[in-house]
Design a protein around this motif. Structure first.
Motif, short mmCIF file in Angstrom:
data_model
loop_
_atom_site.label_atom_id
_atom_site.label_comp_id
_atom_site.label_asym_id
_atom_site.label_seq_id
_atom_site.Cartn_x
_atom_site.Cartn_y
_atom_site.Cartn_z
N MET A 1 90.44 57.02 31.92
CA MET A 1 90.71 57.88 30.85
C MET A 1 92.23 58.24 30.61
O MET A 1 92.98 58.55 31.44
N GLU A 2 92.60 58.08 29.23
CA GLU A 2 94.13 58.37 29.26
C GLU A 2 94.18 59.89 28.98
O GLU A 2 93.39 60.29 28.13
N CYS A 3 95.07 60.49 29.44
CA CYS A 3 95.49 61.68 29.40
C CYS A 3 96.10 62.14 27.97
O CYS A 3 96.95 61.18 27.47
N PRO A 4 95.80 63.25 27.39
CA PRO A 4 96.30 63.52 26.12
C PRO A 4 97.77 63.97 26.42
O PRO A 4 98.43 64.49 27.24
N ASP A 5 98.58 63.88 25.00
CA ASP A 5 100.03 64.27 25.09
C ASP A 5 100.19 65.69 24.82
O ASP A 5 99.21 66.33 23.98
N LYS A 6 101.03 66.31 25.61
CA LYS A 6 101.14 67.86 25.31
C LYS A 6 101.46 68.35 23.84
O LYS A 6 100.75 69.16 23.33
N ALA A 7 102.20 67.60 23.12
CA ALA A 7 102.77 67.61 21.95
C ALA A 7 101.51 67.75 20.99
O ALA A 7 101.14 68.45 19.95
N VAL A 8 100.49 66.65 21.28
CA VAL A 8 99.38 66.44 20.28
C VAL A 8 98.55 67.72 20.34
O VAL A 8 97.84 68.02 19.41
N ILE A 9 98.36 67.99 21.88
CA ILE A 9 97.52 69.20 21.99
C ILE A 9 97.81 70.48 21.24
O ILE A 9 97.13 71.23 20.37
N VAL A 10 99.23 70.76 21.22
CA VAL A 10 99.72 72.03 20.59
C VAL A 10 99.70 71.74 18.94
O VAL A 10 99.06 72.83 18.30
N GLU A 11 99.95 70.66 18.54
CA GLU A 11 100.15 70.45 17.05
C GLU A 11 98.56 70.41 16.13
O GLU A 11 98.39 70.93 15.30
N GLU A 12 97.77 69.79 17.13
CA GLU A 12 96.33 69.86 16.51
C GLU A 12 95.89 71.32 16.52
O GLU A 12 95.22 71.63 15.27
N ARG A 13 96.26 72.12 17.12
CA ARG A 13 95.64 73.70 17.19
C ARG A 13 96.63 74.35 16.10
O ARG A 13 96.19 75.48 15.51
N ILE A 14 97.86 74.16 16.17
CA ILE A 14 98.74 74.88 15.03
C ILE A 14 98.43 74.56 13.76
O ILE A 14 98.34 75.53 12.73
N ASP A 15 97.71 73.16 13.49
CA ASP A 15 97.20 72.91 12.17
C ASP A 15 96.12 73.82 11.80
O ASP A 15 95.55 73.49 10.54
N ARG A 16 95.48 74.27 12.51
CA ARG A 16 94.21 75.09 12.33
C ARG A 16 94.45 76.48 11.84
O ARG A 16 93.88 77.23 11.32
N ILE A 17 95.74 76.98 11.76
CA ILE A 17 96.30 78.18 11.46
C ILE A 17 96.02 78.45 9.94
O ILE A 17 96.41 77.50 9.15
N LEU A 18 95.62 79.50 9.43
CA LEU A 18 95.34 79.77 8.10
C LEU A 18 96.93 79.69 7.62
O LEU A 18 97.48 80.30 8.05
N THR A 19 96.71 79.24 6.20
CA THR A 19 97.99 79.07 5.36
C THR A 19 98.71 80.45 5.23
O THR A 19 100.11 80.43 5.43
N GLN A 20 98.24 81.41 5.17
CA GLN A 20 98.72 82.80 5.07
C GLN A 20 99.48 83.26 6.18
O GLN A 20 100.49 83.93 5.99
N TYR A 21 99.29 82.62 7.35
CA TYR A 21 99.88 83.11 8.76
C TYR A 21 101.04 82.07 8.87
O TYR A 21 101.94 82.19 10.06
N ARG A 22 101.30 80.85 8.32
CA ARG A 22 102.18 79.91 8.68
C ARG A 22 103.40 80.28 8.08
O ARG A 22 104.51 79.77 8.40
N GLU A 23 103.86 81.52 7.47
CA GLU A 23 105.08 81.75 6.93
C GLU A 23 105.66 82.65 8.03
O GLU A 23 106.72 83.32 7.60
N SER A 24 105.09 83.08 9.06
CA SER A 24 105.57 83.99 10.15
C SER A 24 106.01 83.12 11.22
O SER A 24 105.41 82.67 12.16
N PRO A 25 107.29 82.70 11.44
CA PRO A 25 107.97 82.14 12.36
C PRO A 25 107.82 82.67 13.75
O PRO A 25 107.84 82.17 14.74
N ASN A 26 107.70 83.95 13.73
CA ASN A 26 107.64 84.79 15.30
C ASN A 26 106.08 84.67 15.64
O ASN A 26 106.11 84.37 16.90
#
Length: 235
Positions: A1-26
């Motif tokens: 089994m191939e292990c997932p890439d760290k960046a892929v794990i993070v970005e997949e979940r960042i993409d689920r953040i609602l649009t109204q919260y994506r303008e907050s860099p903090n």
């Protein structure tokens, strides 16, 4: 089994953040940091089995594998006692010659003492664990014994059935002084079925006989004269 890439794990979940919260860099920074820590755990857990591969594990990982296989690094063996005398003949790896004031005994008065030997070298220990697999799986056939012995001593080893519940192992090369000391441990790890009496032949070369695999009279073949070997007896 191939292990997932760290960046892929993070970005997949960042993409689920609602649009109204994506303008907050903090907020995104905090989420990325926490997701990064979780991703490190996921990737490390996925890669953990590969760290315990018998062919690549080293150090403590190999030690843990050995414990799982029921074959630790250290074993109790018979340790030859130094003998008083003068070193004037061919070297014998099983006899240590010492002087009068160095704690030696008279030859023949004391065969050996009890001691421990540890397979500290990873590559040596790995060979023993590869042989141990056959024993752990109770593979008592001659082919398995041959394969296990090759892990210990190399491709030149020969295993011969002598009949009458006897088997002989010929390493096929001169053993080093350390290998001679390790010999009892080597015979203990081999897949020898209960009731089988092991023998050893230290001769080098083909055994005289007739048929495929045997040496002929004109090929420098040797007579087959193995000695019984008890890996647990100090006498």
């Amino acid at each position: 089994m191939e292990c997932p890439d760290k960046a892929v794990i993070v970005e997949e979940r960042i993409d689920r953040i609602l649009t109204q919260y994506r303008e907050s860099p903090n907020l995104l920074g905090i989420i990325r940091r926490d997701l990064g820590e979780l991703a490190d755990i996921i990737v490390s857990s996925c890669e953990m089995p590969s760290e315990f591969d018998i062919l690549s594990a080293v150090g403590d990982q190999l030690t843990l594998l050995g414990k799982r296989l029921g074959w630790p690094r250290c074993h109790c063996i018979c340790v030859p006692v130094p003998v008083f005398g003068f070193d004037c003949g061919p070297a014998n790896p099983n006899v240590t010659i010492v002087g009068l004031c160095e704690g030696g005994v008279w030859s023949g008065c004391q065969e050996a003492g009890d001691g421990d030997i540890c397979l500290d070298d990873d590559e040596t220990y790995r060979r023993y664990l590869l042989a141990r697999r056959y024993q752990a799986r109770q593979l008592w056939d001659i082919d398995s014994l041959q394969a296990a012995a090759e892990h210990i001593w190399g491709d030149d080893v020969t295993v011969t059935s002598m009949g009458g519940a006897r088997v002989a192992i010929q390493p096929g090369r001169p053993l080093t002084a350390l290998e001679e000391i390790q010999l009892p441990v080597a015979f203990r790890v081999l897949p020898l079925a209960p009731g089988i009496t092991p023998h050893i032949s230290r001769d080098v070369g083909k055994i005289f006989g007739f048929g495929a695999g045997w040496g002929g009279l004109c090929e420098g073949a040797i007579w087959f004269c193995p000695q019984e070997f008890d890996p647990y007896n100090c006498a």
